[in-house]
Design a protein around this motif. Structure first.
Motif, short mmCIF file in Angstrom:
data_model
loop_
_atom_site.label_atom_id
_atom_site.label_comp_id
_atom_site.label_asym_id
_atom_site.label_seq_id
_atom_site.Cartn_x
_atom_site.Cartn_y
_atom_site.Cartn_z
N SER B 27 27.59 45.42 44.46
CA SER B 27 26.37 45.52 43.67
C SER B 27 25.17 45.64 44.59
CB SER B 27 26.23 44.30 42.77
OG SER B 27 24.99 44.30 42.11
N SER B 28 24.21 46.44 44.19
CA SER B 28 22.99 46.60 44.98
C SER B 28 22.03 45.44 44.78
CB SER B 28 22.29 47.90 44.59
OG SER B 28 23.15 48.99 44.77
N TYR B 29 22.15 44.78 43.65
CA TYR B 29 21.22 43.71 43.30
C TYR B 29 22.00 42.42 43.09
CZ TYR B 29 18.59 47.92 42.27
OH TYR B 29 18.00 49.15 42.36
N SER B 30 21.33 41.43 42.61
CA SER B 30 22.00 40.18 42.28
C SER B 30 22.68 40.35 40.93
CB SER B 30 20.98 39.03 42.22
OG SER B 30 21.63 37.82 41.90
N PRO B 31 23.98 40.38 40.91
CA PRO B 31 24.67 40.74 39.67
C PRO B 31 24.89 39.56 38.74
CG PRO B 31 26.27 40.38 41.38
CD PRO B 31 24.91 40.12 42.01
N SER B 32 25.18 39.86 37.49
CA SER B 32 25.81 38.91 36.59
C SER B 32 27.29 39.23 36.61
CB SER B 32 25.25 39.04 35.18
OG SER B 32 23.92 38.66 35.13
N PRO B 79 43.64 24.81 37.76
CA PRO B 79 44.53 23.90 38.51
C PRO B 79 45.98 23.92 38.03
CG PRO B 79 42.54 22.76 37.81
CD PRO B 79 42.54 24.09 37.10
N SER B 80 46.16 24.09 36.73
CA SER B 80 47.51 23.96 36.18
C SER B 80 47.69 24.96 35.04
CB SER B 80 47.72 22.53 35.67
OG SER B 80 48.97 22.39 35.04
N ALA B 81 48.58 25.92 35.23
CA ALA B 81 48.78 26.97 34.23
C ALA B 81 49.54 26.45 33.02
CB ALA B 81 49.55 28.13 34.85
N HIS B 82 49.15 27.00 31.87
CA HIS B 82 49.83 26.70 30.61
C HIS B 82 50.41 27.99 30.07
CE1 HIS B 82 50.25 25.46 26.37
NE2 HIS B 82 50.33 24.24 26.86
N MET B 83 51.47 27.86 29.30
CA MET B 83 52.11 29.06 28.76
C MET B 83 51.11 29.93 27.99
SD MET B 83 55.23 29.04 29.78
CE MET B 83 55.99 30.27 28.74
N SER B 84 50.17 29.28 27.32
CA SER B 84 49.21 30.03 26.51
C SER B 84 48.20 30.80 27.36
CB SER B 84 48.47 29.08 25.57
OG SER B 84 47.76 28.11 26.32
N ASP B 85 48.21 30.60 28.68
CA ASP B 85 47.31 31.35 29.56
C ASP B 85 47.81 32.76 29.84
OD1 ASP B 85 46.73 28.36 31.53
OD2 ASP B 85 45.58 29.16 29.84
N ALA B 86 49.04 33.05 29.47
CA ALA B 86 49.59 34.39 29.70
C ALA B 86 48.78 35.42 28.93
CB ALA B 86 51.05 34.44 29.27
N ALA B 87 48.16 36.35 29.66
CA ALA B 87 47.24 37.31 29.05
C ALA B 87 46.78 38.29 30.13
CB ALA B 87 46.03 36.59 28.47
N GLU B 88 45.89 39.19 29.73
CA GLU B 88 45.23 40.12 30.66
C GLU B 88 43.85 39.57 30.95
OE1 GLU B 88 47.04 42.80 31.51
OE2 GLU B 88 45.60 43.76 32.86
N TYR B 89 43.47 39.55 32.23
CA TYR B 89 42.18 39.00 32.63
C TYR B 89 41.35 40.10 33.30
CZ TYR B 89 44.07 34.42 31.62
OH TYR B 89 44.61 33.34 30.96
N PHE B 90 40.09 40.17 32.89
CA PHE B 90 39.19 41.19 33.40
C PHE B 90 37.98 40.54 34.09
CE2 PHE B 90 41.11 44.93 31.61
CZ PHE B 90 41.74 44.50 30.46
N CYS B 91 37.73 40.99 35.31
CA CYS B 91 36.51 40.63 36.02
C CYS B 91 35.48 41.73 35.71
CB CYS B 91 36.80 40.55 37.51
SG CYS B 91 35.40 40.03 38.52
N VAL B 92 34.26 41.33 35.41
CA VAL B 92 33.27 42.27 34.90
C VAL B 92 31.93 42.03 35.58
CG1 VAL B 92 32.15 43.11 32.79
CG2 VAL B 92 34.46 42.17 32.67
N VAL B 93 31.20 43.09 35.86
CA VAL B 93 29.87 42.98 36.47
C VAL B 93 28.84 43.68 35.61
CG1 VAL B 93 30.12 45.06 37.88
CG2 VAL B 93 28.57 43.25 38.63
N SER B 94 27.63 43.12 35.60
CA SER B 94 26.52 43.74 34.89
C SER B 94 25.27 43.47 35.71
CB SER B 94 26.38 43.13 33.49
OG SER B 94 25.24 43.65 32.84
N GLU B 95 24.43 44.49 35.88
CA GLU B 95 23.24 44.24 36.71
C GLU B 95 21.97 44.89 36.19
OE1 GLU B 95 24.01 45.82 40.59
OE2 GLU B 95 23.38 47.81 40.01
N ASP B 96 22.08 45.72 35.17
CA ASP B 96 20.85 46.36 34.72
C ASP B 96 20.51 45.91 33.31
OD1 ASP B 96 22.56 49.53 34.15
OD2 ASP B 96 22.45 47.73 32.92
N ASN B 97 19.47 46.45 32.76
CA ASN B 97 19.00 46.01 31.46
C ASN B 97 19.43 46.92 30.32
OD1 ASN B 97 17.70 43.65 32.24
ND2 ASN B 97 15.91 44.79 32.94
N THR B 98 20.57 47.57 30.50
CA THR B 98 21.13 48.33 29.39
C THR B 98 22.23 47.55 28.69
OG1 THR B 98 22.83 49.40 30.74
CG2 THR B 98 20.68 50.51 30.57
#
Lengths: 114, 113
Positions: B27-32, B79-98
């Motif tokens: 990111s060029s700026y301070s991201p969320s 710290p400790s995985a649970h069976m219900s944690d099985a899923a797809e996880y997405f890391c996401v960035v946002s930095e502008d005002n759109t």
């Protein structure tokens, strides 16, 4: 329940047809979005409206046309459907356009083009 | 231009063991930065977000993430995985005002009994 809802949940259609997906949010949010999730689960923004004004229009074919009759609704119309349009389409909403805002997602519409 | 790279497409852990899902951003700026979770045939739900306050962010269901500017990373841990944690996880960035979100490719978390 307060939520983002989409209809239909599943949509199966033939190539060349025209179809619409509807989205409604009752969270009082100003901004709504359409995302496309492909078969590899990659998510990409398509459109965004803020108070009925189009603010994001990514490089999407012009067969896709969003319409926002009011700030609680954002519909997606697709003309001349192609095989490559098969995907899951998610609607989302947020309080505004700030990068700090959480976006609330609908359950998705799985579109299959045969 | 902003981007996100999730370093593992698939992570498998045993129930009760720690979870680490890795994410680097550009990111060029301070991201969320956000982590969203998608359970099978469901929409996305926010786990946690970083918006330039505390660098260690706590989220729902025992997940947390640490923003490290020097490493341009935002790894997700539990710290400790649970069976219900099985899923797809997405890391996401946002930095502008759109409000535009840029998604990583996703990491599938498998939890074995």
């Amino acid at each position: 329940d307060t939520a983002v809802s989409q209809t239909p949940k599943y949509l199966v259609t033939q190539m060349g047809n025209d179809k619409s997906i509807k989205c409604e949010q009752n969270l009082g949010h100003d901004t709504m979005y359409w995302y496309k999730q492909d078969s590899k689960k990659f998510l990409k923004i398509m459109f965004s409206y803020n108070n009925k004004e189009l603010i994001i229009n990514e490089t999407v074919p012009n067969r896709f046309s969003p319409k926002s009759p009011d700030k609680a609704h954002l519909n997606l119309h697709i003309n001349s459907l192609e095989l490559g349009d098969s995907a899951v389409y998610f609607c989302a909403s947020s309080p505004g356009r700030s990068p700090y805002n959480e976006q609330f997602f609908g359950p998705g519409t799985r579109l299959t083009v045969l | 231009a902003q981007s996100v790279t999730q370093l593992d497409s698939h992570v498998s852990v045993s129930e009760g063991t720690p979870v680490l899902l890795r994410c680097n951003y550009s990111s060029s700026y301070s991201p969320s930065l956000f982590w969203y979770v998608q359970h099978p045939n469901k929409g996305l739900q926010l786990l946690l977000k970083y918006t330039s306050a505390a660098t260690l962010v706590k989220g729902i269901n025992g997940f947390e993430a640490e923003f490290k500017k020097s490493e341009t990373s935002f790894h997700l841990t539990k710290p400790s995985a649970h069976m219900s944690d099985a899923a797809e996880y997405f890391c996401v960035v946002s930095e502008d005002n759109t409000g535009k979100l840029i998604f990583g490719q996703g990491t599938t978390l498998q939890v074995k009994p």
